[in-house]
Design a protein around this motif. Structure first.
Motif, mmCIF file in Angstrom:
data_model
loop_
_atom_site.group_PDB
_atom_site.id
_atom_site.type_symbol
_atom_site.label_atom_id
_atom_site.label_comp_id
_atom_site.label_asym_id
_atom_site.label_seq_id
_atom_site.Cartn_x
_atom_site.Cartn_y
_atom_site.Cartn_z
ATOM 1 N N THR A 1 -4.070 -4.425 -6.254
ATOM 2 C CA THR A 1 -3.338 -4.337 -4.990
ATOM 3 C C THR A 1 -4.310 -4.132 -3.830
ATOM 4 O O THR A 1 -4.188 -4.769 -2.776
ATOM 5 N N ALA A 2 -5.262 -3.234 -4.026
ATOM 6 C CA ALA A 2 -6.249 -2.983 -2.964
ATOM 7 C C ALA A 2 -7.043 -4.249 -2.672
ATOM 8 O O ALA A 2 -7.310 -4.578 -1.501
ATOM 9 N N THR B 1 -3.837 2.625 -2.454
ATOM 10 C CA THR B 1 -2.899 1.959 -3.361
ATOM 11 C C THR B 1 -2.781 2.809 -4.616
ATOM 12 O O THR B 1 -3.701 3.552 -4.962
ATOM 13 N N ALA C 1 -3.412 -0.629 -9.087
ATOM 14 C CA ALA C 1 -3.932 -0.156 -7.793
ATOM 15 C C ALA C 1 -5.149 -0.955 -7.333
ATOM 16 O O ALA C 1 -5.256 -1.301 -6.149
ATOM 17 N N PRO D 1 0.832 -1.206 0.000
ATOM 18 C CA PRO D 1 0.000 0.000 0.000
ATOM 19 C C PRO D 1 0.867 1.256 0.000
ATOM 20 O O PRO D 1 2.016 1.231 0.445
#
Lengths: 454, 454
Positions: free
Chosen positions: A293-294, A285, A290, A251
């Motif tokens: 990743t989140a 993120t 993103a 993050p």
């Protein structure tokens, strides 16, 4: 250090500085305090509102010759009492030195004066596709110089490090008014001692930072995402953080807000933040992945007991986090601390804080830069001196708890006057001696922020 | 500082240290020099081959009481003369303190003694899916303590920073034998002055580093890739590097080897490295997108004039780069430097070095940690004193050139004795005063690596 005799005159300093020297009662009162819970010590003799390095040099040479104590301030947003004026002392304010001198896009460097507001530099960098990584929650008000003097942290540290990690070079005025430059514009520099890092975080005790060369980073492409995960158990939240920072999904922001803090923030500025059973993790993120990743981070949270979670492309979760300090202050709650623990000790420190709340019979509201293991517990207490003193005892216990887990008494706010009694709890006598020897070598008359920090 | 009287005795020290005290002629000769071109200063009186912090403390207290000069060494791989023995001085060697005390996987920290070989720590970390980021070309021989004392760099710095960026805490023995601990195990720590950074890179002048807590990073998933791009024009290669580090495709390693250096490396250890017209860039990418990243970097190279390029999954390109220093040394070529420039100035510095080669009528072989703007030009000269002196003049000119571009006299090797005359070219008189005041405050008798570094 004696206070100036009543007959002492500001004439010489006024002749040199003109209207950059303030000594009207309103100014003296306004510059006497900072944003911490430290008690005012009395009115300064004058305030120098410097507009150049020369002004700072003139002011320090004047104070040095007379043995007058000097406090240094940017925006006065410090939380450890480092910028509180000395009774009869001189205040040197950098707030008017706010030129962004240059943004060197090719080398990703910015040359700034010390009084530049942190968020203003970030905005100027954004125009070039770059950003200034440190983002203390006070970034809209605090100055780069103050950030450097306290080695400020912030929300993005888990990804980008703290202020010292982005300072390439400094201009510093020493206690006697001499001006020095440290560091270099290169990415690597092993020439001489690392004076840049020594002055970063020295809290106005070794010199006054007047300008800096700082490193910028490129803005990640794609749409940032924010995430939130709610936990019914603080320890579960702590274990989730440890797992996230040990895992591959990194993050840019990873914060914790406990249930009581959510309540206080919502009372201050309602934003519909859902109330968690025990605590929520919120974060951000970035980059082309993103969203992935989140999602990976939220999956780790669920695996560690999160009962509810969301991913969003709005910034409002982080806005709420940034309001924690003003919201607590609005409630009159100012007895807080800034301890750090190794990230693998988060669940343990949360359990310990819960036990301390019970033992002392006081509520403790916790927000944390969780990904860094940096906690800001605030002890609830009335505003009377007795209540404050009782709350301070709880803070001392929390601090000892953090140290017992391999932690630190200060993750990002510095020592100032507020934490000075805790210093020997963390540092050995030899390390304290060494710091005082350095202080004495650079400020032999002891005029620069004396009796604070180290 | 007077040299010890001939009658001075080692009896007391020998009684305390036993066979950790060496004073046979072979040992004294072996420990009298390091890997730099600095001239030997004479034989030391003895060598302490410490096996504990207590040994170091004993040795320094002994030397401090007698005003005997002390040089400090790990593996003796330093290139600036910092570990050359003083005539009649004491050598403190950390090479036998090589315990990896702990690898704390959850917090990504390693506790090590100062004499641990850099590559050994890296290997131990790899067993846990972690690695130790700094990788000086000497990593197979150099020690962590030496890396920290010189703030060593290496090939991976462009992605991970230099040694100071990974040092969390230190154990240091001061000049008088007192032991101090700095830093913390947390990710953020603003308690007191940043002594950890002050001692990192202090080249044995402020204290002896006996142990450290260092940060590890997780190994990126996927197959690393190496890339190579050949240029017929050095300035094109410089512009390509500037473009790569400003762009989104981030290499883990980005090195430059000029044509003459390729020739010298191939003569030392033939590996079939193709000879470039002017220079080649070699590097490495990591992560799941390593191949895409390498392709993007090669595309930038071609856009900036690369005439030929390849991508590979073999490490041999980087192996060749690591042989540059041994290969040059084998040719008797030791007059080199370690300048740095801001990365956007690379093409300009390469042009300037070419002009200096022509003006002085000498070949200059250049290898560089190009992504960091850190160059190691070596001036070709015979081994006679006259030839060396002539080559030193070229080095001085290269150094002034780098400084004129906003650069540094040392990117990663430190100052030692070799670059001490250049220090005032980069640092102002006040900064030099401040460093000497710190040195005097911490080592009042001036026994620790005197008259070197600052």
């Amino acid at each position: 250090m004696s206070e100036p005799a009543p007959g002492d005159t500001l004439d010489e300093l006024r002749a040199a500085l003109g209207d950059r020297l303030l000594d009207d009662p309103e100014s003296l009162a306004a510059y006497a305090v900072d944003s911490s819970r430290a008690q005012p010590e009395g009115l300064p003799i004058a305030v120098v509102r410097a507009t150049s390095t020369g002004d700072v040099s003139t002011a320090l040479a004047w104070a040095h010759a007379r043995g007058i104590r000097v406090s240094v301030r940017g925006a006065g947003t410090g939380l450890s009492g480092g910028a509180v004026a000395y009774a009869g002392g001189l205040v040197v304010s950098l707030e008017a030195m706010k030129r962004i001198v240059d943004i060197d896009v090719d080398n990703r460097l910015a040359d700034v004066e010390a009084g530049v507001i942190t968020a203003d530099l970030d905005a100027a960098a954004l125009a070039h596709g770059l950003f200034f990584p440190p983002d203390p929650a006070s970034a809209q008000w605090s100055t780069i110089g103050g950030n450097i003097a306290t080695n400020a942290g912030g929300l993005r540290c888990v990804a980008h490090g703290v202020t010292t990690d982005v300072v390439a070079a400094l201009e510093v005025v020493l206690a006697d008014g001499r001006v020095m430059r440290t560091g270099a514009r290169t990415r690597k520099n092993t020439t001489g001692y690392d004076l840049t890092s020594l002055f970063t975080g020295s809290e106005g005790t070794l010199g006054v930072i007047t300008a800096a060369t700082v490193r910028l980073k490129p803005v990640a492409p794609g749409q940032p995402r924010t995430f939130r995960a709610s936990f019914d158990d603080m320890e579960d939240a702590g274990r989730a953080v440890t797992a996230i920072v040990s895992g591959p999904a990194a993050p840019e922001v990873l914060e914790l807000i406990d249930a009581r803090s959510v309540e206080i923030i919502e009372a201050f500025h309602p934003s519909g933040l859902p109330s968690p059973g025990a605590a929520m993790l919120v974060g951000q993120t970035v980059g082309l992945a993103a969203l992935d990743t989140a999602e990976a981070i939220v999956a780790v949270c669920r695996a560690h007991g999160a009962v509810e979670a969301e991913i969003s492309d709005s910034d409002s979760l982080l806005e709420a986090r940034r309001l924690a300090n003003p919201a607590l202050t609005a409630q009159g709650l100012r007895v807080s601390c800034d301890v750090g623990v190794p990230v693998a000790q988060l669940a343990t420190v949360f359990r310990g804080i819960g036990e301390l709340a019970e033992r002392h019979g006081r509520r403790i509201a916790v927000v944390a830069h969780a990904g860094d293991g940096n906690l800001h517990p605030t002890v609830e207490a009335g505003e009377s001196p007795e209540e404050s003193a009782a709350a301070e005892l709880v803070i001392d216990d929390i601090t000892r708890l953090a140290l017992s887990l391999g932690g630190t008494i200060s993750g990002e706010h510095g020592i100032g006057s507020v934490k000075r009694h805790e210093l020997p709890w963390q540092q050995d006598a030899v390390a304290l001696d060494v710091q005082r020897a350095i202080k004495a070598a650079l400020d032999p008359r002891g005029i620069l922020t004396p009796d604070r920090s180290i």
